[in-house]
Scaffold this motif. Sequence first.
Motif, PDB file in Angstrom:
ATOM      1  N   GLY A  78       0.816  -1.209   0.000  1.00  0.00           N
ATOM      2  CA  GLY A  78       0.000   0.000   0.000  1.00  0.00           C
ATOM      3  C   GLY A  78       0.849   1.259   0.000  1.00  0.00           C
ATOM      4  O   GLY A  78       0.538   2.225  -0.691  1.00  0.00           O
ATOM      5  N   LYS A  79       1.927   1.239   0.752  1.00  0.00           N
ATOM      6  CA  LYS A  79       2.818   2.400   0.795  1.00  0.00           C
ATOM      7  C   LYS A  79       3.466   2.651  -0.560  1.00  0.00           C
ATOM      8  O   LYS A  79       3.524   3.789  -1.027  1.00  0.00           O
ATOM      9  CB  LYS A  79       3.892   2.205   1.868  1.00  0.00           C
ATOM     10  N   VAL A  80       3.958   1.586  -1.191  1.00  0.00           N
ATOM     11  CA  VAL A  80       4.624   1.722  -2.487  1.00  0.00           C
ATOM     12  C   VAL A  80       3.624   2.198  -3.547  1.00  0.00           C
ATOM     13  O   VAL A  80       3.907   3.123  -4.315  1.00  0.00           O
ATOM     14  CB  VAL A  80       5.275   0.386  -2.916  1.00  0.00           C
ATOM     15  N   ILE A  81       2.458   1.576  -3.589  1.00  0.00           N
ATOM     16  CA  ILE A  81       1.426   1.954  -4.557  1.00  0.00           C
ATOM     17  C   ILE A  81       0.978   3.388  -4.301  1.00  0.00           C
ATOM     18  O   ILE A  81       0.854   4.194  -5.235  1.00  0.00           O
ATOM     19  CB  ILE A  81       0.236   0.982  -4.489  1.00  0.00           C
ATOM     20  N   GLY A  82       0.741   3.724  -3.038  1.00  0.00           N
ATOM     21  CA  GLY A  82       0.305   5.071  -2.687  1.00  0.00           C
ATOM     22  C   GLY A  82       1.315   6.131  -3.082  1.00  0.00           C
ATOM     23  O   GLY A  82       0.948   7.185  -3.599  1.00  0.00           O
ATOM     24  N   GLN A  83       2.585   5.846  -2.862  1.00  0.00           N
ATOM     25  CA  GLN A  83       3.627   6.803  -3.231  1.00  0.00           C
ATOM     26  C   GLN A  83       3.623   7.042  -4.736  1.00  0.00           C
ATOM     27  O   GLN A  83       3.716   8.180  -5.195  1.00  0.00           O
ATOM     28  CB  GLN A  83       5.002   6.310  -2.773  1.00  0.00           C
ATOM     29  N   ALA A  84       3.512   5.980  -5.504  1.00  0.00           N
ATOM     30  CA  ALA A  84       3.482   6.122  -6.964  1.00  0.00           C
ATOM     31  C   ALA A  84       2.254   6.922  -7.412  1.00  0.00           C
ATOM     32  O   ALA A  84       2.343   7.767  -8.303  1.00  0.00           O
ATOM     33  CB  ALA A  84       3.487   4.752  -7.625  1.00  0.00           C
ATOM     34  N   LEU A  85       1.107   6.664  -6.787  1.00  0.00           N
ATOM     35  CA  LEU A  85      -0.108   7.392  -7.163  1.00  0.00           C
ATOM     36  C   LEU A  85      -0.032   8.867  -6.775  1.00  0.00           C
ATOM     37  O   LEU A  85      -0.463   9.733  -7.541  1.00  0.00           O
ATOM     38  CB  LEU A  85      -1.334   6.742  -6.507  1.00  0.00           C
ATOM     39  N   VAL A  86       0.512   9.154  -5.609  1.00  0.00           N
ATOM     40  CA  VAL A  86       0.638  10.549  -5.174  1.00  0.00           C
ATOM     41  C   VAL A  86       1.540  11.313  -6.137  1.00  0.00           C
ATOM     42  O   VAL A  86       1.241  12.431  -6.530  1.00  0.00           O
ATOM     43  CB  VAL A  86       1.167  10.628  -3.731  1.00  0.00           C
ATOM     44  N   GLU A  87       2.628  10.694  -6.536  1.00  0.00           N
ATOM     45  CA  GLU A  87       3.564  11.355  -7.448  1.00  0.00           C
ATOM     46  C   GLU A  87       2.970  11.541  -8.838  1.00  0.00           C
ATOM     47  O   GLU A  87       3.139  12.577  -9.458  1.00  0.00           O
ATOM     48  CB  GLU A  87       4.867  10.558  -7.535  1.00  0.00           C
TER      49      GLU A  87
ATOM     50  N   PRO B  31      -0.178  15.530  -3.198  1.00  0.00           N
ATOM     51  CA  PRO B  31       0.727  15.470  -2.046  1.00  0.00           C
ATOM     52  C   PRO B  31       0.039  15.636  -0.701  1.00  0.00           C
ATOM     53  O   PRO B  31       0.618  15.306   0.329  1.00  0.00           O
ATOM     54  CB  PRO B  31       1.698  16.622  -2.306  1.00  0.00           C
ATOM     55  N   ASP B  32      -1.193  16.147  -0.685  1.00  0.00           N
ATOM     56  CA  ASP B  32      -1.855  16.371   0.596  1.00  0.00           C
ATOM     57  C   ASP B  32      -2.555  15.131   1.132  1.00  0.00           C
ATOM     58  O   ASP B  32      -3.063  15.138   2.249  1.00  0.00           O
ATOM     59  CB  ASP B  32      -2.862  17.522   0.475  1.00  0.00           C
ATOM     60  N   LEU B  33      -2.598  14.065   0.355  1.00  0.00           N
ATOM     61  CA  LEU B  33      -3.236  12.832   0.798  1.00  0.00           C
ATOM     62  C   LEU B  33      -2.181  11.859   1.308  1.00  0.00           C
ATOM     63  O   LEU B  33      -1.064  11.812   0.803  1.00  0.00           O
ATOM     64  CB  LEU B  33      -4.023  12.197  -0.344  1.00  0.00           C
ATOM     65  N   LYS B  34      -2.551  11.055   2.286  1.00  0.00           N
ATOM     66  CA  LYS B  34      -1.613  10.088   2.862  1.00  0.00           C
ATOM     67  C   LYS B  34      -1.375   8.950   1.882  1.00  0.00           C
ATOM     68  O   LYS B  34      -2.317   8.304   1.414  1.00  0.00           O
ATOM     69  CB  LYS B  34      -2.161   9.543   4.177  1.00  0.00           C
ATOM     70  N   THR B  35      -0.119   8.694   1.609  1.00  0.00           N
ATOM     71  CA  THR B  35       0.227   7.679   0.616  1.00  0.00           C
ATOM     72  C   THR B  35      -0.268   6.292   1.007  1.00  0.00           C
ATOM     73  O   THR B  35      -0.739   5.549   0.162  1.00  0.00           O
ATOM     74  CB  THR B  35       1.742   7.632   0.374  1.00  0.00           C
ATOM     75  N   GLN B  36      -0.167   5.954   2.282  1.00  0.00           N
ATOM     76  CA  GLN B  36      -0.581   4.615   2.700  1.00  0.00           C
ATOM     77  C   GLN B  36      -2.078   4.422   2.495  1.00  0.00           C
ATOM     78  O   GLN B  36      -2.521   3.370   2.030  1.00  0.00           O
ATOM     79  CB  GLN B  36      -0.215   4.362   4.153  1.00  0.00           C
TER      80      GLN B  36
ATOM     81  N   ILE C 276      -4.083   5.977   0.329  1.00  0.00           N
ATOM     82  CA  ILE C 276      -4.345   5.895  -1.107  1.00  0.00           C
ATOM     83  C   ILE C 276      -3.962   4.514  -1.633  1.00  0.00           C
ATOM     84  O   ILE C 276      -4.705   3.895  -2.385  1.00  0.00           O
ATOM     85  CB  ILE C 276      -3.566   6.981  -1.873  1.00  0.00           C
ATOM     86  N   GLY C 277      -2.809   4.032  -1.227  1.00  0.00           N
ATOM     87  CA  GLY C 277      -2.347   2.721  -1.693  1.00  0.00           C
ATOM     88  C   GLY C 277      -3.233   1.590  -1.219  1.00  0.00           C
ATOM     89  O   GLY C 277      -3.537   0.669  -1.982  1.00  0.00           O
ATOM     90  N   GLU C 278      -3.674   1.653   0.033  1.00  0.00           N
ATOM     91  CA  GLU C 278      -4.567   0.615   0.560  1.00  0.00           C
ATOM     92  C   GLU C 278      -5.903   0.621  -0.177  1.00  0.00           C
ATOM     93  O   GLU C 278      -6.449  -0.435  -0.485  1.00  0.00           O
ATOM     94  CB  GLU C 278      -4.788   0.809   2.055  1.00  0.00           C
ATOM     95  N   LEU C 279      -6.421   1.818  -0.455  1.00  0.00           N
ATOM     96  CA  LEU C 279      -7.687   1.906  -1.198  1.00  0.00           C
ATOM     97  C   LEU C 279      -7.535   1.344  -2.608  1.00  0.00           C
ATOM     98  O   LEU C 279      -8.403   0.621  -3.105  1.00  0.00           O
ATOM     99  CB  LEU C 279      -8.178   3.350  -1.249  1.00  0.00           C
ATOM    100  N   TRP C 280      -6.421   1.686  -3.262  1.00  0.00           N
ATOM    101  CA  TRP C 280      -6.191   1.194  -4.621  1.00  0.00           C
ATOM    102  C   TRP C 280      -6.071  -0.323  -4.614  1.00  0.00           C
ATOM    103  O   TRP C 280      -6.674  -0.998  -5.459  1.00  0.00           O
ATOM    104  CB  TRP C 280      -4.924   1.819  -5.203  1.00  0.00           C
ATOM    105  N   LEU C 281      -5.318  -0.866  -3.676  1.00  0.00           N
ATOM    106  CA  LEU C 281      -5.133  -2.313  -3.591  1.00  0.00           C
ATOM    107  C   LEU C 281      -6.464  -3.010  -3.320  1.00  0.00           C
ATOM    108  O   LEU C 281      -6.792  -4.021  -3.943  1.00  0.00           O
ATOM    109  CB  LEU C 281      -4.107  -2.657  -2.500  1.00  0.00           C
ATOM    110  N   ARG C 282      -7.261  -2.451  -2.416  1.00  0.00           N
ATOM    111  CA  ARG C 282      -8.570  -3.021  -2.108  1.00  0.00           C
ATOM    112  C   ARG C 282      -9.483  -2.974  -3.346  1.00  0.00           C
ATOM    113  O   ARG C 282     -10.192  -3.930  -3.643  1.00  0.00           O
ATOM    114  CB  ARG C 282      -9.208  -2.260  -0.948  1.00  0.00           C
ATOM    115  N   ASP C 283      -9.445  -1.855  -4.073  1.00  0.00           N
ATOM    116  CA  ASP C 283     -10.266  -1.728  -5.272  1.00  0.00           C
ATOM    117  C   ASP C 283      -9.826  -2.737  -6.339  1.00  0.00           C
ATOM    118  O   ASP C 283     -10.664  -3.360  -7.001  1.00  0.00           O
ATOM    119  CB  ASP C 283     -10.180  -0.310  -5.825  1.00  0.00           C
TER     120      ASP C 283
END
Length: 91
Positions: free
Chosen positions: A32-41, A46-51, A53-60
């Motif tokens: 989730g952290k890795v995915i979130g970081q890539a999505l934020v970038e 940048p104002d959203l927490k990377t973890q 975002i990544g957890e939501l993407w992985l769950r989706d």
Amino acid sequence: MLRSLAGEGTALARQVLSAVDEMTPPQRVAAGKVIGQALVESDHLPDLKTQVIGELWLRDFELTAWRVLHADRRSDDPAGRKAFLDAWTSV
């Protein structure tokens, strides 16, 4: 994944679900952290927490794989199957 709703890609959906199922909780958090970081970038969020975002993407992604397998099940009611696919893809 979305192309899989047309009846292709169930093998990929099974692999995704299998891989996610085999993840330990720490591995899932790390992914989730890795995915979130890539999505934020890439999305300039940048104002959203990377973890989060990544957890939501992985769950989706996991839910999409499940929906692909569910949609692929053979139905005796072709109209009902089409209605399900139409409703799901319109969301």
